[in-house]
Scaffold this motif. Structure first.
Motif, PDB file in Angstrom:
ATOM      1  N   GLU A  16      -5.897  10.718  10.743  1.00 26.27           N
ATOM      2  CA  GLU A  16      -4.767  10.191   9.961  1.00 26.27           C
ATOM      3  C   GLU A  16      -4.659  10.889   8.612  1.00 26.27           C
ATOM      4  OE1 GLU A  16      -3.971   5.853   9.996  1.00 26.27           O
ATOM      5  OE2 GLU A  16      -5.839   5.810  11.155  1.00 26.27           O
ATOM      6  N   LEU A  17      -5.810  11.076   7.962  1.00 22.65           N
ATOM      7  CA  LEU A  17      -5.808  11.756   6.663  1.00 22.65           C
ATOM      8  C   LEU A  17      -5.360  13.207   6.810  1.00 22.65           C
ATOM      9  CD1 LEU A  17      -9.093  10.313   5.148  1.00 22.65           C
ATOM     10  CD2 LEU A  17      -6.768   9.842   4.384  1.00 22.65           C
ATOM     11  N   LEU A  18      -5.782  13.857   7.880  1.00 24.50           N
ATOM     12  CA  LEU A  18      -5.385  15.246   8.103  1.00 24.50           C
ATOM     13  C   LEU A  18      -3.878  15.352   8.318  1.00 24.50           C
ATOM     14  CD1 LEU A  18      -6.275  18.177   8.389  1.00 24.50           C
ATOM     15  CD2 LEU A  18      -6.614  17.751  10.826  1.00 24.50           C
ATOM     16  N   ARG A  19      -3.305  14.412   9.056  1.00 22.38           N
ATOM     17  CA  ARG A  19      -1.847  14.416   9.278  1.00 22.38           C
ATOM     18  C   ARG A  19      -1.111  14.274   7.948  1.00 22.38           C
ATOM     19  NH1 ARG A  19       1.975  10.328  10.289  1.00 22.38           N
ATOM     20  NH2 ARG A  19       0.332   8.768  10.217  1.00 22.38           N
ATOM     21  N   LEU A  56      -9.297   2.493   4.648  1.00 25.79           N
ATOM     22  CA  LEU A  56      -8.313   3.567   4.804  1.00 25.79           C
ATOM     23  C   LEU A  56      -7.430   3.760   3.575  1.00 25.79           C
ATOM     24  CD1 LEU A  56      -7.235   5.822   6.590  1.00 25.79           C
ATOM     25  CD2 LEU A  56      -5.715   4.147   7.665  1.00 25.79           C
ATOM     26  N   PRO A  57      -6.860   2.709   2.978  1.00 20.08           N
ATOM     27  CA  PRO A  57      -6.084   2.937   1.750  1.00 20.08           C
ATOM     28  C   PRO A  57      -6.938   3.548   0.623  1.00 20.08           C
ATOM     29  CG  PRO A  57      -5.545   0.802   2.644  1.00 20.08           C
ATOM     30  CD  PRO A  57      -6.706   1.330   3.450  1.00 20.08           C
ATOM     31  N   GLU A 131       2.361   5.972   6.463  1.00 17.87           N
ATOM     32  CA  GLU A 131       2.839   4.681   6.956  1.00 17.87           C
ATOM     33  C   GLU A 131       2.019   3.505   6.413  1.00 17.87           C
ATOM     34  OE1 GLU A 131       2.967   5.099  11.221  1.00 17.87           O
ATOM     35  OE2 GLU A 131       4.630   6.516  11.120  1.00 17.87           O
ATOM     36  N   LEU A 132       1.664   3.599   5.119  1.00 24.41           N
ATOM     37  CA  LEU A 132       0.946   2.506   4.476  1.00 24.41           C
ATOM     38  C   LEU A 132       1.923   1.433   4.022  1.00 24.41           C
ATOM     39  CD1 LEU A 132      -1.689   4.303   2.195  1.00 24.41           C
ATOM     40  CD2 LEU A 132      -1.949   3.494   4.533  1.00 24.41           C
ATOM     41  N   GLU A 133       1.445   0.206   3.962  1.00 20.38           N
ATOM     42  CA  GLU A 133       2.217  -0.905   3.412  1.00 20.38           C
ATOM     43  C   GLU A 133       2.197  -0.802   1.883  1.00 20.38           C
ATOM     44  OE1 GLU A 133       3.809  -3.188   5.277  1.00 20.38           O
ATOM     45  OE2 GLU A 133       3.118  -2.200   7.108  1.00 20.38           O
ATOM     46  N   TYR A 134       3.103  -1.512   1.227  1.00 21.49           N
ATOM     47  CA  TYR A 134       3.188  -1.457  -0.230  1.00 21.49           C
ATOM     48  C   TYR A 134       1.849  -1.784  -0.894  1.00 21.49           C
ATOM     49  CZ  TYR A 134       8.346  -1.428   0.070  1.00 21.49           C
ATOM     50  OH  TYR A 134       9.652  -1.111   0.316  1.00 21.49           O
ATOM     51  N   ALA A 135       1.206  -2.840  -0.433  1.00 28.02           N
ATOM     52  CA  ALA A 135      -0.071  -3.252  -1.038  1.00 28.02           C
ATOM     53  C   ALA A 135      -1.138  -2.188  -0.840  1.00 28.02           C
ATOM     54  CB  ALA A 135      -0.532  -4.584  -0.459  1.00 28.02           C
TER      55      ALA A 135
END
Length: 168
Positions: A16-19, A56-57, A131-135
């Motif tokens: 995910e981080l690489l993308r 992840l965040p 595609e992270l949420e606001y928080a």
């Protein structure tokens, strides 16, 4: 977090981080950014507080900070993509023309992204690409939720206005 834990975290989140990083700075530099992200995460593992949010965040926040160091490369890549418009070759079929149209759209969007202020670009990319949420974005960047919302709103408005202006 020991070496085995780090390997597990890498296996779970590296793709995910690489993308995300590839979209920001291209494939060559993205691998280095991801590797540096995990190195920084390991070195600062004592700073991660699971009570404040997910892992992840936190990793996206580290990656975004590493990317800031590579900001000039990102801006240069966006500007190059913005200048990379090519005329369609009449020998190619409609699929080739579609690819050229898509390349032009990417070029226009890249130019707009290159001109966004750093925070707005970071928030927009974490939202749209990661595609992270606001928080989660707030946690990743260490900024208030309201700042995420206003930065995303401003970034979207600027992108929309620039693309609508180009369409006219």
């Amino acid at each position: 977090m020991g070496a085995a834990d780090l390997a597990s975290v890498f296996d779970r989140h590296a793709r995910e981080l690489l993308r995300y990083c590839t979209r920001r700075v291209g494939p060559q530099l993205a691998e280095d950014v991801v590797a540096e992200t995990f190195l920084v995460a390991y070195e600062h593992r004592g700073r991660f507080d699971p009570d404040r949010g997910e892992l992840l965040p936190w990793l996206y926040g580290i990656a975004t900070n590493v990317l800031r160091r590579h900001r000039r490369v990102e801006i240069r890549a966006l500007r190059e993509a913005a200048r990379g418009e090519a005329a369609p070759d009449p020998e190619h079929d409609e699929a080739a023309a579609s690819r050229v149209d898509a390349a032009r759209d990417v070029a226009r969007l890249s130019g707009v992204l290159a001109r966004l202020p750093r925070r707005q670009r970071d928030v927009l990319m974490l939202f749209a690409v990661a595609e992270l949420e606001y928080a989660e974005i707030a946690a990743a960047l260490g900024i208030p939720l309201g700042s995420v919302q206003s930065s995303l709103h401003r970034a979207r408005a600027k992108v929309r206005a620039a693309l609508e202006g180009d369409a006219r």
